[in-house]
Scaffold this motif. Sequence first.
Motif, PDB file in Angstrom:
ATOM      1  N   THR A  77     -85.817  16.923 -21.031  1.00 51.08           N
ATOM      2  CA  THR A  77     -86.528  16.454 -19.839  1.00 51.08           C
ATOM      3  C   THR A  77     -87.785  15.688 -20.220  1.00 51.08           C
ATOM      4  O   THR A  77     -88.033  14.572 -19.727  1.00 51.08           O
ATOM      5  CB  THR A  77     -86.890  17.641 -18.935  1.00 51.08           C
ATOM      6  OG1 THR A  77     -85.695  18.323 -18.540  1.00 51.08           O
ATOM      7  CG2 THR A  77     -87.633  17.166 -17.692  1.00 51.08           C
ATOM      8  N   LEU A  78     -88.600  16.281 -21.105  1.00 49.60           N
ATOM      9  CA  LEU A  78     -89.829  15.603 -21.527  1.00 49.60           C
ATOM     10  C   LEU A  78     -89.512  14.308 -22.262  1.00 49.60           C
ATOM     11  O   LEU A  78     -90.148  13.269 -22.030  1.00 49.60           O
ATOM     12  CB  LEU A  78     -90.639  16.526 -22.433  1.00 49.60           C
ATOM     13  CG  LEU A  78     -91.314  17.721 -21.764  1.00 49.60           C
ATOM     14  CD1 LEU A  78     -91.937  18.633 -22.812  1.00 49.60           C
ATOM     15  CD2 LEU A  78     -92.371  17.268 -20.775  1.00 49.60           C
ATOM     16  N   TYR A  79     -88.541  14.356 -23.133  1.00 50.30           N
ATOM     17  CA  TYR A  79     -88.177  13.191 -23.946  1.00 50.30           C
ATOM     18  C   TYR A  79     -87.738  12.022 -23.075  1.00 50.30           C
ATOM     19  O   TYR A  79     -88.209  10.886 -23.252  1.00 50.30           O
ATOM     20  CB  TYR A  79     -87.068  13.612 -24.900  1.00 50.30           C
ATOM     21  CG  TYR A  79     -86.527  12.540 -25.808  1.00 50.30           C
ATOM     22  CD1 TYR A  79     -87.372  11.712 -26.528  1.00 50.30           C
ATOM     23  CD2 TYR A  79     -85.152  12.375 -25.973  1.00 50.30           C
ATOM     24  CE1 TYR A  79     -86.875  10.747 -27.381  1.00 50.30           C
ATOM     25  CE2 TYR A  79     -84.645  11.417 -26.818  1.00 50.30           C
ATOM     26  CZ  TYR A  79     -85.507  10.603 -27.525  1.00 50.30           C
ATOM     27  OH  TYR A  79     -85.005   9.636 -28.366  1.00 50.30           O
ATOM     28  N   ILE A  80     -86.870  12.294 -22.116  1.00 49.56           N
ATOM     29  CA  ILE A  80     -86.344  11.217 -21.282  1.00 49.56           C
ATOM     30  C   ILE A  80     -87.401  10.699 -20.310  1.00 49.56           C
ATOM     31  O   ILE A  80     -87.634   9.487 -20.204  1.00 49.56           O
ATOM     32  CB  ILE A  80     -85.101  11.702 -20.515  1.00 49.56           C
ATOM     33  CG1 ILE A  80     -83.967  12.008 -21.496  1.00 49.56           C
ATOM     34  CG2 ILE A  80     -84.651  10.662 -19.496  1.00 49.56           C
ATOM     35  CD1 ILE A  80     -82.778  12.712 -20.863  1.00 49.56           C
ATOM     36  N   VAL A  81     -88.070  11.612 -19.606  1.00 47.26           N
ATOM     37  CA  VAL A  81     -89.030  11.206 -18.570  1.00 47.26           C
ATOM     38  C   VAL A  81     -90.227  10.479 -19.176  1.00 47.26           C
ATOM     39  O   VAL A  81     -90.603   9.386 -18.728  1.00 47.26           O
ATOM     40  CB  VAL A  81     -89.485  12.430 -17.750  1.00 47.26           C
ATOM     41  CG1 VAL A  81     -90.624  12.043 -16.803  1.00 47.26           C
ATOM     42  CG2 VAL A  81     -88.327  13.014 -16.965  1.00 47.26           C
ATOM     43  N   VAL A  82     -90.841  11.065 -20.203  1.00 43.11           N
ATOM     44  CA  VAL A  82     -92.042  10.449 -20.778  1.00 43.11           C
ATOM     45  C   VAL A  82     -91.696   9.164 -21.520  1.00 43.11           C
ATOM     46  O   VAL A  82     -92.441   8.179 -21.431  1.00 43.11           O
ATOM     47  CB  VAL A  82     -92.765  11.451 -21.707  1.00 43.11           C
ATOM     48  CG1 VAL A  82     -93.996  10.802 -22.329  1.00 43.11           C
ATOM     49  CG2 VAL A  82     -93.166  12.701 -20.936  1.00 43.11           C
ATOM     50  N   SER A  83     -90.585   9.132 -22.240  1.00 40.72           N
ATOM     51  CA  SER A  83     -90.191   7.903 -22.939  1.00 40.72           C
ATOM     52  C   SER A  83     -89.952   6.769 -21.952  1.00 40.72           C
ATOM     53  O   SER A  83     -90.370   5.622 -22.198  1.00 40.72           O
ATOM     54  CB  SER A  83     -88.928   8.142 -23.781  1.00 40.72           C
ATOM     55  OG  SER A  83     -89.181   9.005 -24.853  1.00 40.72           O
ATOM     56  N   CYS A  84     -89.298   7.067 -20.841  1.00 39.57           N
ATOM     57  CA  CYS A  84     -89.046   6.037 -19.828  1.00 39.57           C
ATOM     58  C   CYS A  84     -90.357   5.577 -19.183  1.00 39.57           C
ATOM     59  O   CYS A  84     -90.577   4.377 -18.986  1.00 39.57           O
ATOM     60  CB  CYS A  84     -88.084   6.554 -18.769  1.00 39.57           C
ATOM     61  SG  CYS A  84     -86.361   6.653 -19.310  1.00 39.57           S
ATOM     62  N   ALA A  85     -91.228   6.538 -18.840  1.00 42.94           N
ATOM     63  CA  ALA A  85     -92.495   6.181 -18.206  1.00 42.94           C
ATOM     64  C   ALA A  85     -93.366   5.355 -19.143  1.00 42.94           C
ATOM     65  O   ALA A  85     -93.923   4.313 -18.753  1.00 42.94           O
ATOM     66  CB  ALA A  85     -93.230   7.451 -17.759  1.00 42.94           C
ATOM     67  N   LEU A  86     -93.487   5.808 -20.389  1.00 43.29           N
ATOM     68  CA  LEU A  86     -94.313   5.081 -21.353  1.00 43.29           C
ATOM     69  C   LEU A  86     -93.689   3.739 -21.707  1.00 43.29           C
ATOM     70  O   LEU A  86     -94.394   2.721 -21.822  1.00 43.29           O
ATOM     71  CB  LEU A  86     -94.492   5.935 -22.606  1.00 43.29           C
ATOM     72  CG  LEU A  86     -95.440   5.407 -23.685  1.00 43.29           C
ATOM     73  CD1 LEU A  86     -96.827   5.166 -23.110  1.00 43.29           C
ATOM     74  CD2 LEU A  86     -95.515   6.387 -24.849  1.00 43.29           C
ATOM     75  N   GLY A  87     -92.369   3.713 -21.881  1.00 46.23           N
ATOM     76  CA  GLY A  87     -91.701   2.452 -22.188  1.00 46.23           C
ATOM     77  C   GLY A  87     -91.846   1.442 -21.060  1.00 46.23           C
ATOM     78  O   GLY A  87     -92.069   0.248 -21.305  1.00 46.23           O
ATOM     79  N   LEU A  88     -91.743   1.907 -19.812  1.00 48.14           N
ATOM     80  CA  LEU A  88     -91.914   1.009 -18.663  1.00 48.14           C
ATOM     81  C   LEU A  88     -93.341   0.483 -18.599  1.00 48.14           C
ATOM     82  O   LEU A  88     -93.566  -0.707 -18.333  1.00 48.14           O
ATOM     83  CB  LEU A  88     -91.556   1.748 -17.372  1.00 48.14           C
ATOM     84  CG  LEU A  88     -91.694   0.949 -16.075  1.00 48.14           C
ATOM     85  CD1 LEU A  88     -90.783  -0.273 -16.083  1.00 48.14           C
ATOM     86  CD2 LEU A  88     -91.382   1.827 -14.865  1.00 48.14           C
ATOM     87  N   PHE A  89     -94.312   1.369 -18.846  1.00 44.41           N
ATOM     88  CA  PHE A  89     -95.713   0.939 -18.818  1.00 44.41           C
ATOM     89  C   PHE A  89     -95.972  -0.131 -19.870  1.00 44.41           C
ATOM     90  O   PHE A  89     -96.608  -1.166 -19.594  1.00 44.41           O
ATOM     91  CB  PHE A  89     -96.630   2.144 -19.057  1.00 44.41           C
ATOM     92  CG  PHE A  89     -98.072   1.778 -19.255  1.00 44.41           C
ATOM     93  CD1 PHE A  89     -98.865   1.429 -18.173  1.00 44.41           C
ATOM     94  CD2 PHE A  89     -98.631   1.769 -20.530  1.00 44.41           C
ATOM     95  CE1 PHE A  89    -100.196   1.076 -18.359  1.00 44.41           C
ATOM     96  CE2 PHE A  89     -99.959   1.427 -20.720  1.00 44.41           C
ATOM     97  CZ  PHE A  89    -100.745   1.081 -19.627  1.00 44.41           C
ATOM     98  N   LEU A  90     -95.489   0.070 -21.086  1.00 48.61           N
ATOM     99  CA  LEU A  90     -95.688  -0.912 -22.148  1.00 48.61           C
ATOM    100  C   LEU A  90     -94.972  -2.222 -21.833  1.00 48.61           C
ATOM    101  O   LEU A  90     -95.487  -3.311 -22.117  1.00 48.61           O
ATOM    102  CB  LEU A  90     -95.194  -0.345 -23.480  1.00 48.61           C
ATOM    103  CG  LEU A  90     -95.967   0.848 -24.044  1.00 48.61           C
ATOM    104  CD1 LEU A  90     -95.282   1.394 -25.296  1.00 48.61           C
ATOM    105  CD2 LEU A  90     -97.407   0.480 -24.342  1.00 48.61           C
ATOM    106  N   ALA A  91     -93.774  -2.111 -21.245  1.00 47.02           N
ATOM    107  CA  ALA A  91     -93.025  -3.325 -20.893  1.00 47.02           C
ATOM    108  C   ALA A  91     -93.759  -4.127 -19.825  1.00 47.02           C
ATOM    109  O   ALA A  91     -93.846  -5.362 -19.912  1.00 47.02           O
ATOM    110  CB  ALA A  91     -91.627  -2.942 -20.413  1.00 47.02           C
ATOM    111  N   ILE A  92     -94.292  -3.448 -18.816  1.00 46.64           N
ATOM    112  CA  ILE A  92     -95.048  -4.144 -17.768  1.00 46.64           C
ATOM    113  C   ILE A  92     -96.304  -4.773 -18.360  1.00 46.64           C
ATOM    114  O   ILE A  92     -96.689  -5.897 -17.996  1.00 46.64           O
ATOM    115  CB  ILE A  92     -95.402  -3.173 -16.633  1.00 46.64           C
ATOM    116  CG1 ILE A  92     -94.127  -2.750 -15.889  1.00 46.64           C
ATOM    117  CG2 ILE A  92     -96.391  -3.802 -15.664  1.00 46.64           C
ATOM    118  CD1 ILE A  92     -94.362  -1.702 -14.825  1.00 46.64           C
ATOM    119  N   LEU A  93     -96.946  -4.058 -19.293  1.00 39.58           N
ATOM    120  CA  LEU A  93     -98.135  -4.602 -19.949  1.00 39.58           C
ATOM    121  C   LEU A  93     -97.814  -5.889 -20.692  1.00 39.58           C
ATOM    122  O   LEU A  93     -98.515  -6.902 -20.563  1.00 39.58           O
ATOM    123  CB  LEU A  93     -98.699  -3.558 -20.911  1.00 39.58           C
ATOM    124  CG  LEU A  93     -99.949  -3.954 -21.704  1.00 39.58           C
ATOM    125  CD1 LEU A  93    -101.142  -4.133 -20.769  1.00 39.58           C
ATOM    126  CD2 LEU A  93    -100.269  -2.919 -22.773  1.00 39.58           C
TER     127      LEU A  93
END
Length: 293
Positions: A77-93
Amino acid sequence: MTAKGRLGALLPKLILSPSFVIVLIFVYGFIAYTLYLSFTASTMLPNYDLVGLRNYERLWQLPHWWLAVKNLAIFGTLYIVVSCALGLFLAILLDQKIRGEGMLRPIYLYPMALSFIVTGTAWKWFLDPGIGIENTMQQWGWDSFQFGWIKDRTMAIYCVAIAAIWQSSGFVMAMFLAGLRGVDGEIIKAARIDGASTVTTYRRIIIPMMRPVFLSAFVVLAHLAIKSYDLVVALTGGGPGQATELPATFMYSYTFSRSQMGVGAASAIVMMMMVFAIIVPYIYAETKREPGQ
């Protein structure tokens, strides 16, 4: 058809046939063999006396297995949720065409180039209270600083999640960045003409259009979470005690360390079914999707 034409049609099959045979034997053949062993009385060595579902019954009665499943739920749960959230944030940046994007992209992607063994070893040193971040902060003057999660039974699984997130977030970022760059620019221009802010444009228009990317990221990360073995072995060795045991490490320990090959094979088949439960619906959804969706 001429002899040259027949040879041209046959040549690709001849080239691919050795690879096909090898995959058939060493992948699907051994999967079938593992499935067969899960129904036998195998212990230290294969024993071909069939015992039905006894190994599966024993598996689900073991507290050790339930702990591994619980840890997988927390870690996954942590791996999928945080990786997706952080990856999306970096991609938007990076999607803002910021200066230095060409340099930042490989920096974010670099961890994915490392093996999980290297990642686990590096984070083991980094999180070790004696030589890692805790020791460094105390030497800098923060004597009260403590970060001993890797030695704590209740917190060690979160150290595994931190290391895995660090390695995979850049890969997820690349997936999301490709999705963002694939959004029709006319839609974004129309939203801005209508007065939508950048945040609203992403939240209401762009991110909902990226559902296929979210699904792909989920499938990849879930698959990696279920079969995680080398990261746990390098980082914690499954400890302290059995605090960071996952199904993959459970399967190895019961097959080779505890000489319970039948139970280990049963756990491997359960893991395979977990992967199938994720991948099969994804493949079905992709094949049923109409062109252009």
